[in-house]
Scaffold this motif. Structure first.
Motif, PDB file in Angstrom:
ATOM      1  N   THR A   8      10.844 -32.292  18.861  1.00  0.00           N
ATOM      2  CA  THR A   8      11.974 -31.396  18.615  1.00  0.00           C
ATOM      3  C   THR A   8      11.470 -29.966  18.465  1.00  0.00           C
ATOM      4  OG1 THR A   8      11.815 -31.804  16.244  1.00  0.00           O
ATOM      5  CG2 THR A   8      13.393 -33.148  17.479  1.00  0.00           C
ATOM      6  N   ASP A  15      17.621 -22.678  20.088  1.00  0.00           N
ATOM      7  CA  ASP A  15      17.863 -23.845  20.936  1.00  0.00           C
ATOM      8  C   ASP A  15      19.147 -23.625  21.739  1.00  0.00           C
ATOM      9  OD1 ASP A  15      18.162 -26.323  22.088  1.00  0.00           O
ATOM     10  OD2 ASP A  15      18.266 -27.442  20.206  1.00  0.00           O
ATOM     11  N   GLY A  18      20.940 -26.836  22.770  1.00  0.00           N
ATOM     12  CA  GLY A  18      21.639 -27.428  21.633  1.00  0.00           C
ATOM     13  C   GLY A  18      22.935 -26.696  21.319  1.00  0.00           C
ATOM     14  N   ARG A  37      20.761 -29.917  17.666  1.00  0.00           N
ATOM     15  CA  ARG A  37      19.464 -29.523  18.211  1.00  0.00           C
ATOM     16  C   ARG A  37      19.037 -30.630  19.172  1.00  0.00           C
ATOM     17  NH1 ARG A  37      17.301 -24.699  16.785  1.00  0.00           N
ATOM     18  NH2 ARG A  37      15.196 -25.529  16.677  1.00  0.00           N
TER      19      ARG A  37
END
Length: 81
Positions: A8, A15, A18, A37
Motif C-alpha cells: 500500500t 493516492d 484511490g 486507498r
C-alpha cells in the motif's frame, strides 16, 4: 506453502486512483466511506521443503526489493505453512 504480500502507499503519499475510486463510490450512492486507498496484492507459492523462517526472510526481501517501492510504499507479508 503460500505467502501473501500486501503493498500500500504510505499514508503521506497522495493516492489519485484511490480518490477516483472514492468519488465513484460516492456517485453510486454509497454513504459513510471516509477515504479509499488502493494497493497491490501478491501470492507466492513457496516449496514446502524450504524452512518457514527461511521462506519468511526470503519473501520479506522479495517484497522490499521487487514488489514494493519502500520510498513510497509499505508492505506486509503473511506466510501460511
Amino acid at each position: 506453502m503460500k505467502a501473501k504480500v500486501y503493498v500500500t502507499l504510505k499514508p503521506s503519499v497522495l493516492d489519485p486512483q484511490g480518490k477516483a475510486i472514492h468519488h465513484s463510490v460516492e456517485s453510486l450512492g454509497y454513504k459513510g466511506i471516509g477515504d479509499i486507498r488502493q494497493g497491490k496484492y501478491f501470492e507466492l507459492i513457496v516449496d514446502d521443503s524450504i524452512p518457514l523462517d527461511v521462506a519468511q526472510s526470503s519473501i520479506e526481501r522479495i517484497a522490499n526489493d521487487v514488489l514494493a517501492n519502500p520510498v513510497i510504499e509499505d508492505y506486509r507479508v503473511e506466510v501460511e505453512a
